[in-house]
Design an enzyme around this catalytic site. Structure first.
Site, PDB file in Angstrom:
ATOM      1  N   ASP A 200       0.896  -1.148   0.000  1.00 51.01           N
ATOM      2  CA  ASP A 200       0.000   0.000   0.000  1.00 51.01           C
ATOM      3  C   ASP A 200       0.935   1.198   0.000  1.00 51.01           C
ATOM      4  O   ASP A 200       1.574   1.494   1.004  1.00 51.01           O
ATOM      5  CB  ASP A 200      -0.900   0.019   1.240  1.00 51.01           C
ATOM      6  CG  ASP A 200      -1.910   1.163   1.216  1.00 51.01           C
ATOM      7  OD1 ASP A 200      -1.553   2.246   0.712  1.00 51.01           O
ATOM      8  OD2 ASP A 200      -3.035   0.989   1.701  1.00 51.01           O
ATOM      9  N   HIS A 201       1.058   1.885  -1.144  1.00 45.67           N
ATOM     10  CA  HIS A 201       2.124   2.878  -1.261  1.00 45.67           C
ATOM     11  C   HIS A 201       1.958   4.042  -0.295  1.00 45.67           C
ATOM     12  O   HIS A 201       2.925   4.741  -0.003  1.00 45.67           O
ATOM     13  CB  HIS A 201       2.270   3.368  -2.703  1.00 45.67           C
ATOM     14  CG  HIS A 201       1.153   4.249  -3.185  1.00 45.67           C
ATOM     15  ND1 HIS A 201       0.049   3.766  -3.827  1.00 45.67           N
ATOM     16  CD2 HIS A 201       1.003   5.598  -3.126  1.00 45.67           C
ATOM     17  CE1 HIS A 201      -0.747   4.763  -4.151  1.00 45.67           C
ATOM     18  NE2 HIS A 201      -0.197   5.895  -3.730  1.00 45.67           N
TER      19      HIS A 201
ATOM     20  N   HIS B   6      -5.984   2.665   1.441  1.00 40.17           N
ATOM     21  CA  HIS B   6      -5.202   3.824   1.863  1.00 40.17           C
ATOM     22  C   HIS B   6      -5.774   4.494   3.112  1.00 40.17           C
ATOM     23  O   HIS B   6      -5.064   4.728   4.094  1.00 40.17           O
ATOM     24  CB  HIS B   6      -5.119   4.857   0.738  1.00 40.17           C
ATOM     25  CG  HIS B   6      -4.557   4.332  -0.534  1.00 40.17           C
ATOM     26  ND1 HIS B   6      -3.561   3.378  -0.571  1.00 40.17           N
ATOM     27  CD2 HIS B   6      -4.843   4.617  -1.832  1.00 40.17           C
ATOM     28  CE1 HIS B   6      -3.260   3.114  -1.833  1.00 40.17           C
ATOM     29  NE2 HIS B   6      -4.033   3.841  -2.608  1.00 40.17           N
TER      30      HIS B   6
END
Length: 478
Positions: A178-179, A241
């Site tokens: 999950d960047h 996110h």
């Protein structure tokens, strides 16, 4: 001093946009810093019949979009790159891949370490993982499987995908990207909490009025219309996110350093999500879809490429999330995310009530954490009044320690090579968040929305404002 790491990266989807736009520039930064130097190699795989030389040219071309370095440095870096045309369903191709990796391991002395990076469509994740296992690609070093989102599109598909992957790799070797967890501000939130006793003491339902998470974008879907038609902002932004940002803000014991302890606290938090009835979904969640702008110059969502002319997919959502934990019971977590809003913003607004004055802090103080640096600021504090001049409400690290120069993917690749799983998503967390999101999605799928319902360049549908007004609150960023 930077300690060099050793590994063979096998990137499935090595010819694609994600690899060239995110992975290769991040690997180049690590190469320039010395984190990667002599003992690494990258094997790119895809269906295209490329040669090693052509593959290296594409890598160098992608780097020139981000760096002004001497091309000779890029060429030295690219010498570590190799290509293999690959059919994910062909066992013989995996055997050839195994042989190439073994050859490069000897050539670059990579310690038999493997990073298998899934930069491909999610429908292939299980197939590739099973073949890696069955065709004997695993080695005596570490074998780490990296998976990009989306991890499923609902709880059932996520369970099926996880079951397939888990047959080939144990949970401890799976790194779900999950960047947002690679962004330094998100990584620093637990440290800010742990190093500021008064702030941390105020982080509970006695002193917090509400917490707001906003991930806003000024652009539309651009060239991602086909993907968005299958996802929507609820799946694309909230399930992963936003939930992970809430995990950083609201989990217990932020000073823990052990990954298992940290993830257990996140699992406990997500396990305490207050279940929604269909009627509560109607009351607590809003969805929207953008129309053209006031001048009629921009496309509406339904006019975008690869989007149905009568699409019911949301490009905006706002909602009130509640937890039943002792710490956060009664505190609303207002979340929102959308396309074609007035500006790009990624932020957390922590709104304290008047009782926080008991801690020496001005009543109704707002602490804003900017997830992405804006005008050189990472933290904004409004209305601070110190009771004791010798004790600040909140401090943050010195500039040398607290900067946003490192890209999210660069940070996450460092963690992968170091075996640090703190900033990745575990299956138990995903299971809880998917279960919650499915309830909303199922309710929405049973209704017909009146779309489009907000003009491009505005803050979304009016119902998003009313969501907070019913509770006597307002959005901090407006």
């Amino acid at each position: 001093m930077v300690k060099e790491k050793s590994a063979i990266f096998i990137i499935f989807g090595g010819s694609g946009d994600l690899a060239h736009r995110k992975l290769y520039p991040s690997l180049f930064r690590l190469y320039k810093s010395g984190f990667l130097k002599d003992h690494f190699a990258v094997i790119g795989t895809a269906r295209r019949p490329w040669s090693d030389d052509y593959f290296r040219e594409t890598v160098i071309t992608s780097l020139k979009d981000y760096f002004d370095d001497d091309e000779d440095v890029m060429k030295e870096f690219a010498k570590h790159f190799y290509y293999q045309s690959h059919d994910v369903n062909d066992s013989e191709h995996y055997i050839a891949l195994k042989n190439l990796a073994a050859k490069l391991d000897d050539q670059f002395d990579c310690g038999h370490n493997r990073v298998y990076y899934m930069a491909i469509a999610p429908r292939f994740f299980g197939t590739v993982a099973e073949h890696i296992n069955s065709e004997g690609l695993k080695t005596s070093g570490y074998n780490r499987l990296v998976i990009e989102k989306p991890f499923g599109r609902d709880l059932d598909s996520a369970c099926e995908l996880n079951g397939n992957i888990s047959k080939a790799f144990p949970e401890d070797d799976i790194y779900r990207i999950d960047h947002y967890l690679g962004k330094e501000m998100v990584q620093d939130i637990p440290h800010i909490r742990a190093n500021n006793p008064t702030f941390e003491k105020a982080m509970n339902n006695k002193y917090v009025s509400n917490i707001q998470v906003t991930l806003a974008e000024s652009l539309g879907v651009e060239d991602r219309g086909g993907y968005y038609e299958t996802a929507g902002v609820l799946r694309d932004m909230v399930q992963n996110h936003i939930m992970q940002i809430i995990g950083a803000v609201a989990s217990d014991e932020p000073d823990a350093t052990d990954a298992k302890v940290i993830h257990q606290h996140k699992c406990d938090l997500f396990g305490s999500l207050k279940e929604l009835t269909p009627e509560q979904v109607d009351k607590s969640f809003v969805r929207g879809q953008y129309d053209t702008d006031k001048l009629g110059e921009k496309k509406s969502y339904r006019e975008e490429d690869k989007v149905a002319s009568d699409s019911e997919i949301e490009t905006f959502t706002a909602g009130k999330i509640e937890f039943e934990s002792k710490r956060w019971s009664g505190v609303p977590f207002y979340v929102r995310s959308g396309k074609r809003l007035p500006d790009k913003q990624s932020r957390v607004d922590i709104v304290f009530n008047d009782k926080v004055a008991d801690l020496g802090i001005r009543a109704n103080t707002v602490v804003t954490l900017l997830i992405e640096q804006i005008d050189g600021q990472s933290i904004l504090i409004n209305g601070i009044n110190y009771k004791d001049s010798g004790q600040d409400f909140i401090k943050f690290p010195e500039e040398a320690e607290f900067n946003h120069a490192r890209e999210a993917y660069e940070s996450l690749i460092i963690d992968i090579l170091s075996g640090n799983r703190v900033h990745f998503t575990l299956w138990d967390e995903l299971r809880s968040t998917w279960k919650y999101i499915d309830t909303i999605r199922e309710r929405w799928d049973s209704q017909t929305p009146e779309f489009p319902n907000y003009i491009s360049g505005t803050m979304g549908p009016d119902a998003a404002e009313m969501l907070l007004e019913r509770d006597g609150n307002t959005w901090i960023w407006d």
